[in-house]
Design a protein around this motif. Structure first.
Motif, PDB file in Angstrom:
ATOM      1  N   ASP A 196      13.329  55.329  -4.795  1.00 46.86           N
ATOM      2  CA  ASP A 196      12.792  55.674  -3.669  1.00 46.86           C
ATOM      3  C   ASP A 196      12.352  54.388  -2.737  1.00 46.86           C
ATOM      4  O   ASP A 196      12.378  54.476  -1.541  1.00 46.86           O
ATOM      5  CB  ASP A 196      11.577  56.266  -3.940  1.00 46.86           C
ATOM      6  N   THR A 197      12.118  53.364  -3.317  1.00 46.90           N
ATOM      7  CA  THR A 197      11.708  51.856  -2.637  1.00 46.90           C
ATOM      8  C   THR A 197      13.179  51.522  -2.199  1.00 46.90           C
ATOM      9  O   THR A 197      13.128  51.079  -0.878  1.00 46.90           O
ATOM     10  CB  THR A 197      11.389  50.954  -3.646  1.00 46.90           C
ATOM     11  N   VAL A 198      14.091  51.476  -2.670  1.00 44.85           N
ATOM     12  CA  VAL A 198      15.597  51.014  -2.221  1.00 44.85           C
ATOM     13  C   VAL A 198      15.878  51.877  -0.990  1.00 44.85           C
ATOM     14  O   VAL A 198      16.387  51.504   0.070  1.00 44.85           O
ATOM     15  CB  VAL A 198      16.620  50.978  -3.124  1.00 44.85           C
ATOM     16  N   GLU A 199      15.637  53.454  -1.023  1.00 47.83           N
ATOM     17  CA  GLU A 199      15.943  54.381   0.009  1.00 47.83           C
ATOM     18  C   GLU A 199      15.034  54.210   0.999  1.00 47.83           C
ATOM     19  O   GLU A 199      15.393  54.851   2.121  1.00 47.83           O
ATOM     20  CB  GLU A 199      15.907  55.760  -0.651  1.00 47.83           C
ATOM     21  N   GLY A 200      13.850  53.686   1.004  1.00 49.34           N
ATOM     22  CA  GLY A 200      13.099  53.625   1.868  1.00 49.34           C
ATOM     23  C   GLY A 200      12.033  54.707   2.058  1.00 49.34           C
ATOM     24  O   GLY A 200      11.480  55.046   3.109  1.00 49.34           O
ATOM     25  N   LEU A 201      12.086  55.422   1.057  1.00 50.89           N
ATOM     26  CA  LEU A 201      10.767  56.607   1.199  1.00 50.89           C
ATOM     27  C   LEU A 201       9.657  55.906   0.726  1.00 50.89           C
ATOM     28  O   LEU A 201       9.329  55.382  -0.450  1.00 50.89           O
ATOM     29  CB  LEU A 201      11.345  57.636  -0.271  1.00 50.89           C
ATOM     30  N   SER A 202       8.515  56.328   1.284  1.00 54.06           N
ATOM     31  CA  SER A 202       7.123  55.861   1.121  1.00 54.06           C
ATOM     32  C   SER A 202       6.230  57.298   0.284  1.00 54.06           C
ATOM     33  O   SER A 202       5.454  57.922   0.863  1.00 54.06           O
ATOM     34  CB  SER A 202       6.557  55.621   2.404  1.00 54.06           C
ATOM     35  N   THR A 203       6.778  57.308  -0.871  1.00 55.10           N
ATOM     36  CA  THR A 203       5.979  58.502  -1.484  1.00 55.10           C
ATOM     37  C   THR A 203       4.811  57.704  -2.118  1.00 55.10           C
ATOM     38  O   THR A 203       4.373  56.616  -1.982  1.00 55.10           O
ATOM     39  CB  THR A 203       7.088  58.895  -2.856  1.00 55.10           C
ATOM     40  N   LEU A 204       3.809  58.679  -2.605  1.00 54.32           N
ATOM     41  CA  LEU A 204       2.691  58.293  -3.132  1.00 54.32           C
ATOM     42  C   LEU A 204       2.754  57.119  -4.172  1.00 54.32           C
ATOM     43  O   LEU A 204       1.995  56.148  -3.975  1.00 54.32           O
ATOM     44  CB  LEU A 204       1.848  59.477  -3.822  1.00 54.32           C
ATOM     45  N   PRO A 205       3.693  57.300  -5.148  1.00 54.45           N
ATOM     46  CA  PRO A 205       3.612  56.328  -6.095  1.00 54.45           C
ATOM     47  C   PRO A 205       4.250  54.977  -5.438  1.00 54.45           C
ATOM     48  O   PRO A 205       3.881  53.681  -5.720  1.00 54.45           O
ATOM     49  CB  PRO A 205       4.747  56.731  -6.968  1.00 54.45           C
ATOM     50  N   VAL A 206       5.019  55.058  -4.636  1.00 53.88           N
ATOM     51  CA  VAL A 206       5.622  53.734  -3.843  1.00 53.88           C
ATOM     52  C   VAL A 206       4.347  52.977  -2.958  1.00 53.88           C
ATOM     53  O   VAL A 206       4.262  51.780  -3.310  1.00 53.88           O
ATOM     54  CB  VAL A 206       6.679  54.115  -2.798  1.00 53.88           C
ATOM     55  N   LYS A 207       3.575  53.815  -2.728  1.00 52.05           N
ATOM     56  CA  LYS A 207       2.402  53.247  -1.877  1.00 52.05           C
ATOM     57  C   LYS A 207       1.437  52.594  -2.802  1.00 52.05           C
ATOM     58  O   LYS A 207       0.801  51.645  -2.621  1.00 52.05           O
ATOM     59  CB  LYS A 207       2.001  54.582  -0.967  1.00 52.05           C
ATOM     60  N   LEU A 208       1.198  53.537  -3.812  1.00 56.47           N
ATOM     61  CA  LEU A 208      -0.230  53.301  -4.583  1.00 56.47           C
ATOM     62  C   LEU A 208       0.095  52.570  -5.958  1.00 56.47           C
ATOM     63  O   LEU A 208      -0.607  51.928  -6.667  1.00 56.47           O
ATOM     64  CB  LEU A 208      -0.728  54.653  -4.764  1.00 56.47           C
ATOM     65  N   GLY A 209       1.364  52.519  -6.537  1.00 56.71           N
ATOM     66  CA  GLY A 209       1.655  52.157  -7.634  1.00 56.71           C
ATOM     67  C   GLY A 209       1.536  53.085  -8.872  1.00 56.71           C
ATOM     68  O   GLY A 209       0.936  53.982  -8.684  1.00 56.71           O
TER      69      GLY A 209
END
Length: 294
Positions: A196-209
């Motif tokens: 999701d990080t590569v695709e540019g998706l800002s999901t909760l886990p991407v934002k919070l870890g």
């Protein structure tokens, strides 16, 4: 991707996921009627639609060079569509409307179909899931709870003369389905952090870890389970704590988060781990929905 992995990714895992989504449906029926019932036409509709949407979404992410032969793919998807249509005709219009109203969202979930504009890129198309950011798992939870829990309760409560539980109780059954679906989808987003990080998706886990997201899932899950099952209730006389319901809430959320933590140690290619997740990931909601009738 090997043919074996494709077989599991596009066929086995979606089929297990379809079966897994029957848990909130069966629990919702119990909430509405007070007994466990297994209407084949309804459960077939819910399970097959869930499998179909998941399979199509995964197929879109497979590179063109790695996709299975078209005749195999068409046989699989057309077969699922045939089951959907037969079950839909047998289930009645009210149920079909509740299930089908979110179907376009699922089918277009990973398709670039929504126009956007930016100064740097001009006009371009983006995927629905890319627009939602941190709300992605919540939107999926609402959609899937509508397909499973809400449609199942409407199936029994819509006919005149059928005695169902009060509307407030059915609403809490729906909300519990949303909660456990949210926990499951968020766990899957944790698994997909790198993609999701590569695709540019800002999901909760991407934002919070990962760790902060697991903590958030634990706190939100426990708080809402306690409130919705009324294990802890605020009344005019103060806070009322119900035993052993309180203990059951802690056990449900604790075992759910522990199971997710264990499965998240494995990559998504591990069929045993994620097949188990697909089949049993929503099973704890049965206990939560059963608590509504206690």
């Amino acid at each position: 991707m090997s043919r074996t992995n494709l077989f599991y990714s596009l066929g086995v895992i979606p089929a297990l996921m379809g079966l897994g989504h029957l848990a909130p449906a069966i629990g919702a029926i119990h909430t509405a009627t007070g007994s466990y019932q297994f209407p084949g036409r309804l459960l077939g509709l819910i399970g097959t639609i869930s499998a179909l949407v998941d399979s199509i979404d995964k197929y879109k992410d497979v590179p063109l060079s790695s996709r299975p032969p078209k005749w195999i793919w068409k046989t699989w998807t057309y077969g699922l569509w045939a089951i959907v249509l037969v079950c839909a005709v047998m289930s009645g219009l009210q149920t079909v409307i509740l299930v089908g109203r979110v179907l376009p969202v699922g089918l277009l979930w990973g398709t670039r179909c929504i126009p956007q504009f930016s100064k740097s890129d001009g006009l371009f198309l983006t995927k629905p899931k890319s627009l939602l950011g941190g709300a992605k798992s919540l939107v999926v939870a609402l959609c899937m709870a509508s397909v499973s829990a809400e449609a199942s309760m409407a199936y029994y409560c819509h006919p005149e003369g059928f005695q169902c539980s009060e509307k407030a109780l059915r609403l809490r059954g729906f909300q519990l389905a949303c909660l456990y679906q949210f926990l499951r989808e968020t766990a899957c987003d944790i698994r997909d952090i790198s993609e999701d990080t590569v695709e540019g998706l800002s999901t909760l886990p991407v934002k919070l870890g990962k760790q902060n997201t697991m903590l958030l899932m634990s706190l939100v899950g426990l708080l809402l389970d306690l409130i919705l099952t009324q294990s802890v209730a605020v009344t005019a006389d103060g806070i009322v704590v119900r035993y052993p319901q309180l203990t059951y809430s802690f056990l449900r959320i604790g075992s759910t988060i522990a199971a997710y933590s264990l499965i998240l140690r494995y990559p998504r290619e591990n069929v045993w781990a994620w097949g188990t997740m697909s089949l049993f990931g929503l099973a704890p909601v049965l206990s939560a929905q059963a608590a509504l009738r206690s």
